[in-house]
Design a protein around this motif. Structure first.
Motif, PDB file in Angstrom:
ATOM      1  N   GLN A  37       0.807  -1.213   0.000  1.00 48.79           N
ATOM      2  CA  GLN A  37       0.000   0.000   0.000  1.00 48.79           C
ATOM      3  C   GLN A  37       0.853   1.283   0.000  1.00 48.79           C
ATOM      4  O   GLN A  37       0.394   2.333  -0.437  1.00 48.79           O
ATOM      5  N   THR A  38       2.086   1.198   0.500  1.00 49.12           N
ATOM      6  CA  THR A  38       2.928   2.410   0.602  1.00 49.12           C
ATOM      7  C   THR A  38       4.321   2.158   0.010  1.00 49.12           C
ATOM      8  O   THR A  38       5.299   2.044   0.747  1.00 49.12           O
ATOM      9  N   PRO A  39       4.403   2.004  -1.313  1.00 52.32           N
ATOM     10  CA  PRO A  39       5.735   1.822  -1.904  1.00 52.32           C
ATOM     11  C   PRO A  39       6.599   3.076  -1.677  1.00 52.32           C
ATOM     12  O   PRO A  39       6.137   4.197  -1.880  1.00 52.32           O
ATOM     13  N   ARG A  40       7.814   2.852  -1.224  1.00 47.90           N
ATOM     14  CA  ARG A  40       8.700   3.978  -0.930  1.00 47.90           C
ATOM     15  C   ARG A  40       9.799   4.097  -1.987  1.00 47.90           C
ATOM     16  O   ARG A  40      10.905   4.525  -1.700  1.00 47.90           O
ATOM     17  N   TYR A  41       9.454   3.707  -3.189  1.00 43.14           N
ATOM     18  CA  TYR A  41      10.453   3.795  -4.265  1.00 43.14           C
ATOM     19  C   TYR A  41       9.779   4.331  -5.536  1.00 43.14           C
ATOM     20  O   TYR A  41       8.562   4.268  -5.688  1.00 43.14           O
ATOM     21  N   ALA A  42      10.578   4.868  -6.409  1.00 47.49           N
ATOM     22  CA  ALA A  42      10.089   5.389  -7.696  1.00 47.49           C
ATOM     23  C   ALA A  42      11.176   5.127  -8.750  1.00 47.49           C
ATOM     24  O   ALA A  42      12.313   4.781  -8.409  1.00 47.49           O
ATOM     25  N   GLN A  43      10.791   5.293  -9.995  1.00 44.54           N
ATOM     26  CA  GLN A  43      11.759   5.030 -11.079  1.00 44.54           C
ATOM     27  C   GLN A  43      12.676   6.238 -11.306  1.00 44.54           C
ATOM     28  O   GLN A  43      12.225   7.383 -11.245  1.00 44.54           O
ATOM     29  N   PRO A  44      13.948   5.966 -11.623  1.00 48.03           N
ATOM     30  CA  PRO A  44      14.805   7.067 -12.083  1.00 48.03           C
ATOM     31  C   PRO A  44      14.469   7.385 -13.542  1.00 48.03           C
ATOM     32  O   PRO A  44      13.885   6.557 -14.243  1.00 48.03           O
ATOM     33  N   GLY A  45      14.812   8.568 -13.981  1.00 45.15           N
ATOM     34  CA  GLY A  45      14.585   8.904 -15.400  1.00 45.15           C
ATOM     35  C   GLY A  45      15.580   8.187 -16.300  1.00 45.15           C
ATOM     36  O   GLY A  45      16.679   7.811 -15.870  1.00 45.15           O
ATOM     37  N   LEU A  46      15.186   7.998 -17.551  1.00 48.17           N
ATOM     38  CA  LEU A  46      16.093   7.351 -18.509  1.00 48.17           C
ATOM     39  C   LEU A  46      17.113   8.368 -19.038  1.00 48.17           C
ATOM     40  O   LEU A  46      16.812   9.556 -19.160  1.00 48.17           O
TER      41      LEU A  46
END
Length: 338
Positions: free
Chosen positions: A139-148
């Motif tokens: 429910q609370t992901p603490r990650y995100a994608q870096p940009g390409l």
């Protein structure tokens, strides 16, 4: 335009921007115990874009700036706000510009229309924010994608002059003199070979305020298609012309043979050149009397299958209006057929 300012070949380095980082923000608000993820996406990196400009005739404006870098995308923010896209970089080029990958020699694109835009290197995609990764079990992901990352490339820009009529002839055939008489161009003129080291363009004013563009290409010598002399470097400029005006001086030892050599050089360089409309102009013909003109006309009729020809003298202003008429009719026939 002075000769030194005509730049028709330049090598550049271009790089697009990288995408912005996605945000891993978690929603925080009074009385909301578990707000959940609300990190926004990163913005895309900036593109490097080529844009056609009919008012440019040369690549001179790239002479002192060889590196082009687009802006990076900004990171995403809270409340699912997407980061700003990186700033695009526009490179304005003359019509007829061909882009090649310097390292591989591969042709990438060419720009032939005014206002036409083509993306040369694309900016990297922005990373996705953490709200994309919310699931029933997380429910609370603490990650995100870096940009390409962005793209980078070493490129070569080559200009193929876009003119209606291309002048083809050996050095010192009178091409520059004709251009100075028939247009307002001011090419360098002298009585020695290879006076013209850069293509000269001129606007030919015709009847009823109409006009067409004529290009004086540096003289071809025998063997130009193999790279002898200056010929090979400039033959590419003739590819764009819809009509070719072959120029052979009246004092040539053999007009038919000289025309044949010129035609053969074009054929060896690019056989498609022979599909263009052709007109033969015998220059410096003020030194011929009617009897000699008749003899030459017979030679041309027998040796060149009755190729359309005209006797002109730029200095004595003989046959100039007739030449304009012939070229105008040929150009308009070309337009009708295409």
């Amino acid at each position: 335009m002075t000769e030194g300012n005509f730049v028709d070949y330049v090598k550049l380095y271009v790089t697009s921007g990288k995408g912005g980082q996605g945000s891993a923000h978690l929603h925080r608000e009074k009385y909301v115990a578990k707000g959940g993820p609300d990190g926004g996406d990163g913005g895309r990196g900036g593109h490097v874009i080529l844009k056609g400009n009919k008012n440019l005739w040369t690549l001179f404006h790239f002479k002192f700036k060889r590196h082009f870098r687009a802006g990076h995308g900004e990171a995403g923010g809270k409340q699912r706000s997407t980061g700003a896209d990186g700033q695009d970089v526009y490179m304005e080029v003359p019509l007829g510009t061909v882009v090649k990958n310097t390292d591989t020699g591969e042709k990438i694109m060419e720009v032939t229309e005014h206002g036409e835009e083509k993306v040369l290197v694309k900016g990297g995609k922005g990373g996705r924010g953490n709200w994309h990764f919310k699931t029933s079990t997380n429910q609370t992901p603490r990650y995100a994608q870096p940009g390409l990352p962005g793209e980078e490339m070493n490129i070569t820009l080559e200009l193929k002059v876009l003119a209606d009529v291309g002048l083809v002839g050996f050095p010192n055939a009178g091409k520059s003199t004709l251009l100075s008489v028939i247009t307002s161009a001011k090419p360098k003129i002298a009585d020695y070979e290879f006076t013209t080291l850069k293509p000269n363009l001129g606007i030919v004013q015709y009847r009823d305020f109409q006009s067409f563009v004529m290009a004086d290409i540096p003289g071809i010598i025998e063997g130009a298609s193999e790279g002898k002399g200056l010929g090979h470097y400039f033959l590419r400029h003739i590819e764009r012309n819809s009509t070719l005006l072959f120029m052979v001086p009246a004092d040539s030892k053999d007009v038919v043979k000289e025309y044949g050599i010129l035609l053969n050089e074009l054929k060896k360089y690019n056989p498609e050149m022979l599909d263009k409309q052709r007109l033969l102009a015998i220059t410096k013909s003020d030194m011929l009397d009617e009897e000699l003109k008749q003899e030459l006309a017979t030679e041309i009729k027998e040796g060149l299958n009755d190729l359309d020809h005209i006797f002109i003298s730029s200095v004595a202003q003989q046959g100039i209006q007739e030449l304009k008429d012939k070229l105008w009719n040929m150009l308009n026939e070309e337009t009708i057929h295409s």
